[in-house]
Design an enzyme around this catalytic site. Structure first.
Site, PDB file in Angstrom:
ATOM      1  CB  VAL A 162      -0.962   0.002   1.213  1.00 15.25           C
ATOM      2  CG1 VAL A 162      -1.692   1.331   1.332  1.00 15.25           C
ATOM      3  CG2 VAL A 162      -1.947  -1.152   1.099  1.00 15.25           C
ATOM      4  CB  CYS A 163       2.700   2.843   2.751  1.00 15.64           C
ATOM      5  SG  CYS A 163       1.303   2.586   3.865  1.00 15.64           S
ATOM      6  CB  VAL A 164       6.132   0.638  -0.812  1.00 14.04           C
ATOM      7  CG1 VAL A 164       7.235   0.671  -1.853  1.00 14.04           C
ATOM      8  CG2 VAL A 164       6.700   0.762   0.585  1.00 14.04           C
TER       9      VAL A 164
END
Lengths: 221, 221, 221, 221, 221, 221, 221, 221
Positions: B135-137
């Site tokens: 998600v965040c990457v």
């Protein structure tokens, strides 16, 4: 930037003319969820993910479909056969889902009712999961890609015999252009911004991620 | 060679006209480091890398940013939430970093402050790491690639739930054109030549690679 | 048989005089369940079992305690500390359990209230689980064995940092005479005969073993 | 209870007469720490634990020795040899430790200086760690057990070639009566009660357990 | 110490009277090496250790037998059968070994020639390795233990079908009193002191431990 | 040797008086095979061994019982229940086996018919396998040991949920004195000497060990 | 076939006009072997392959270079540094190889002597191996691909920190067009036909594949 | 849909004009099965899949060829060599297969008889399996792709030395356009609809999938 001329449909940021890559991003107004053959008999074949965790993943994907109110199809391969009936808890969780029992077609996209149901929805992004990965997921995924859909394979709500089998299926689908991700990534790509529903989304996480629940409990206190 | 006409921007060697592949190589004057959501709460979800090793990798990437004096952004997803504050030791290590707390956007590239900070830097190579990987990457990686940036995903400073989840995220990012590598590869691709700073680079290795330290100690003696 | 003279307390079968081994078998009138430090903070350290599966195992053990109506103790190490409060769903599941917050003692058997609660129950078979295995489980296990109790360590409802740590703890407890088993073995050793409660026991399995549920559903149909 | 007559030296609880098992429990007034052959050369052979994590475990054990002010011995096998010098950071961490360079004895207990240092300390509980597990740890462990000492093998601060080798060594030492545990269990068995030093012990955890640090940070805030 | 009266045969240190454990330690004047069924056909069944590494381990054990000049027996189970001939490189390495082809006995200790050869040697410590672990190693190990010998099973020069099979065999032999160790532990327990042959022992390590060789090379330079 | 006075019942070799260990060795005139709960429903729970390999192991054990003409018992736990009927191929393979459907007893040794069948056979060595390991195998194993039988647990023809569960069950049974081994070790301990039936035993191997078959084929040619 | 018009350079079979894929196949008259940084110091960092097996793979690749008489380059990164000298056994095995000590360039293709040596050879197929995979192998691989060479990465003669690091490097190189294979595939793609040198090639296998040697021995007899 | 103009050859559904991806789907009138070098000698090298499971997979693929009556080729590399004869049970299972013993060519596509046999069949979809994966499977796969065939690599009926070797071979073949799948996916992609032969297909599954058999048995009852 970098002599850009195009503009991203999603982000409203300019995209360089020469850039071949376009981010096909999930959108809750474009997505549909397709559960393929989560049937009691076939379920017993799954050995690449532990049973408790696999069931939790499948139910989390169903919870996600409810939470985002996405059109949902539950299809099965001959429920009156050794394959068995659709998992009852999945049907209970998804009362609004369209249920399609295929009389024989192995590839769900070979079944006209499935095709019509998808086309009628008007959705072009298909979130797919199923058992077993290399057949019930891979076959319709490849057909849907050929038909021009964007396909998002939910890898942790899909199960199969072992890791060797799974890895081969992943590479086959990757090569065809499918996007591989877990239900957690699906949820976040659909949600996009916590501010749209901070309390509800937190509850959704609490219900489905045991490791996140203590963080919420601790924060709320 | 082989009827070459083009010339590599990086190596000054001729490149054959027909060659489609171009090596997008890290350059310390073009690179920026983006840390996404290394927050105390989310950190507790990481289970694909052991905690001691994961923290060492994250801190090594921060040490690298300092050593090469790269512009650095630390962004977080609602620090005042169950996600928790940015790891304090990361902030302490990077006093010059720009800190951007996103009020709700899950994809860091959906946040205008992040976009502006990157654009203002004039850098086109983004070294990215974060929690959780898929998600965040993955989300900002895909957005950055669409926007024309070269993206270098630091896989060992990025963590997530388990290997299944990570592998799917890797294949999704690979398909979009991201380059996957570890912090050690990032350092060496930036450094290029030991002679630019033999003693300093050796010290950098000693600080961050326990298995290399005895070799340095033994050599210096 | 073989010149037997003794008689097994459990099976009413004769036991040979010379036989050193005596089967210490769980008995629902002799057993007590001791949950040690299943607290929100410590829970985040568990990495030898996946979070979803670990929580399911802990809750299955609690369900077992309720199903067999066993005296149950929930003890915690300083809930108002980084260790955090007892998992709320565990407390909710066990409304009749005695809750003992230890003000500082790491080994639960060093706490007089725990000792008194166990002694007062009159039970001599202790079913124990906790976090982390090598401390919160191993220490009271060794103390209980020294005190003459029979100890049954529920290995899948106990968690810790990694497998290396767990394996060492297992060997230490094995050497001292503890019996290592999972919650499923505990349930069956207590139940002994399906005929005592066929429908109820089947429901207990359905609730706690996803892979067994389809078998029951199929059979009942 | 159960017709007890003896009394546990440790817990002041009565122990049943017939009970063969006695809990040999670490006591900070009885324990000594013995580091065997943590030398730069031999260190490079360790492959059963990742280098970053192994070094962290060794340093945590040293920190423990300092925190509890335990008598400590650092012994090495011919530092002026391919085995190399003792890890300098270990020596730096333990300025008060006695350092014994063995001129040739492989089993540290064959060296008179080591024996004398242990005997002089008056301690009967030996906390041992070393490289490699099946030689530098196992040999003195077996000798110490024969000599009547209680031996606590710190498995995660001991390293060797691979898991096969390690597992064999563990079973050999277990059979002889050694207690296998990790540095975290050693610390807690020595500490026994948080109230003896709540803030100091919390700091000790923060320094050595990255996954516990956020819990402390969050609690203190 | 601790009111000791006995004295260790090995270390000349006093042993407490009450101590049940006696360290049975390898001694180069008491030990004999027994290779069981390292035959070409059976070799192809080994799958718990990689072929290259397994062969290196077997040859290292042979080199050890030569280096310490230990009496050595090579026995085989019907070389003229699918089991095949003894590995030729093993025979070449051990020209002084006694070779005994058993005409049918599966347990080598059932063969009178093997028993006589062992008894004639006057040795009471048997270093054993073979293929497959649970038969060709375990059976004579159990027989030798019953006959009063001290048995040292060289686990990394013994191979079998898979880890499950191996682990069961290890526990069976451990229970009977066998000592499990690798060839490296055997060498060091026999050598005891580097000073007896510093250059020769270093050469022995260089030949058999690739990871140790660079340390020696570096030291000698 | 070593002042021996006793004599091994099995090998006719003298045993030293002081030796506590006695090799309990399988004997084809003393052994009985007990298959516990290899039922279709329970079979689907097995996940610690791959299904193809597990079935092959179970059938190999049945083939062994036939080959050595051992008395054999097939017992099941309520075949008319979700547990399902005994695997039909197992029944087909063992036409002479006594089949006992237990109406409710979980521990097969609690069933009088099983006890009587074993006692009537006059056999004192019980070769046991079953599903699941920690219940259907471990419970009767512990009861049989208490009753004075020698118990040989066939680990690769026994299956369960996962490795954690299996390992705990192994240690519990090991502690009680059970001998853990695979079907291949059972066969060889019973056979003892190839010369008793060279062609038949080779055929037995060919049928059950795919990796051994080419060796036989090659040798016979 | 399929309306073919082109013709495969390698196989003399027609290739369909529309077929984008061309098999870049190793040819012993076009190939060159490049060993990068197989140095004693760096070697100690390798942990993704066991040391014994890794060394065997590197030496097999060297043996291959000799057997096919391929032009070979051994390059090192500052031998007089903690990186250490080139493995002496590699130099001994390859007396005709060109040795290039790079004074500082990390990417071997940044060194003019390496470029010249490759260009002077006139070879366009580069067989590359090195330590560590993601730097010393990946960097020159990407540069060589950009320069128009065909690159064959020998994955089992290349080593690095761990599997995570290796997998990322593989995907990066795969994306750029490198062909990943082991030394055994390299040998067979070069050899093409056993008849060119049946005895010599069999000897080559015997020397380098322990599991193949018994087959040869058995066949020759 | 999406402005489609083309039509899928397989599904009769329209395909969008701009869609580059075309699903190359197995068709029982277009497919041929090619078994490469399943020879007794080479078989003993396989270590990435357990022998029992590997043989079952190979035989299932043969059963599939018979069930669908596909043209089948069995080719071998010099049967009169250490490679050994083709597995006899494979030949027995496939009496109609064409058998081609290659006198020396390592890549089966370099052998004219193999090329002619494939061309004569008129089939353009090649289902391939073999030992070892990176040579006997990968080489003809790459040649067949270059020649314009659609290639389906049956990964679980192909074996090799270890996973590292296998993974590299998979990526090399994936990059060239091969489709990786297991025999189960091959069967289902060929079958397409259960209604074509419900009883026969169920029997096919019963014979080859132990975990599916109980489901069929239970259903039929």
């Amino acid at each position: 930037m970098f002599g850009t001329k195009k503009q991203s449909e999603e982000t409203n940021h300019p995209i360089p003319e020469s850039n071949a890559y376009q981010y096909k991003r999930l959108n809750k107004d474009e997505a549909l969820v397709l559960f393929v053959d989560h049937q009691a008999g076939i379920l017993s074949l799954v050995r690449d993910i532990e049973p408790v965790e696999f069931k939790a993943n499948v139910m989390a994907l169903a919870d996600l479909a409810v939470y985002f109110d996405l059109p949902t199809i539950l299809t099965a391969s001959i429920q009156k056969s050794p394959n068995g009936p659709i998992m009852p808890e999945l049907k209970d969780k998804l009362p609004k889902a369209k249920i399609i029992d295929r009389p024989g077609e192995i590839n769900a996209w070979d079944n006209e009712d499935v095709v019509k149901a998808v086309e009628k929805s008007g959705r072009k992004q298909i979130i797919i999961a199923g058992i077993v990965t290399e057949v019930c997921v891979a076959f319709p995924t490849l057909s849907l890609l050929e038909a021009g859909y964007e396909v998002f394979v939910v890898v942790d709500a899909s199960g199969t015999f072992n890791e060797l089998t799974r890895n081969a299926a992943w590479l086959r689908m990757q090569n065809a252009g499918a996007q591989l991700l877990n239900w957690f990534a699906v949820a976040n790509e659909l949600r996009r911004d916590w501010r749209e529903d901070m309390p509800g989304y937190m509850e959704f996480f609490k219900r489905n991620i045991p490791a996140y629940k203590p963080l919420v409990d601790s924060f709320l206190k």
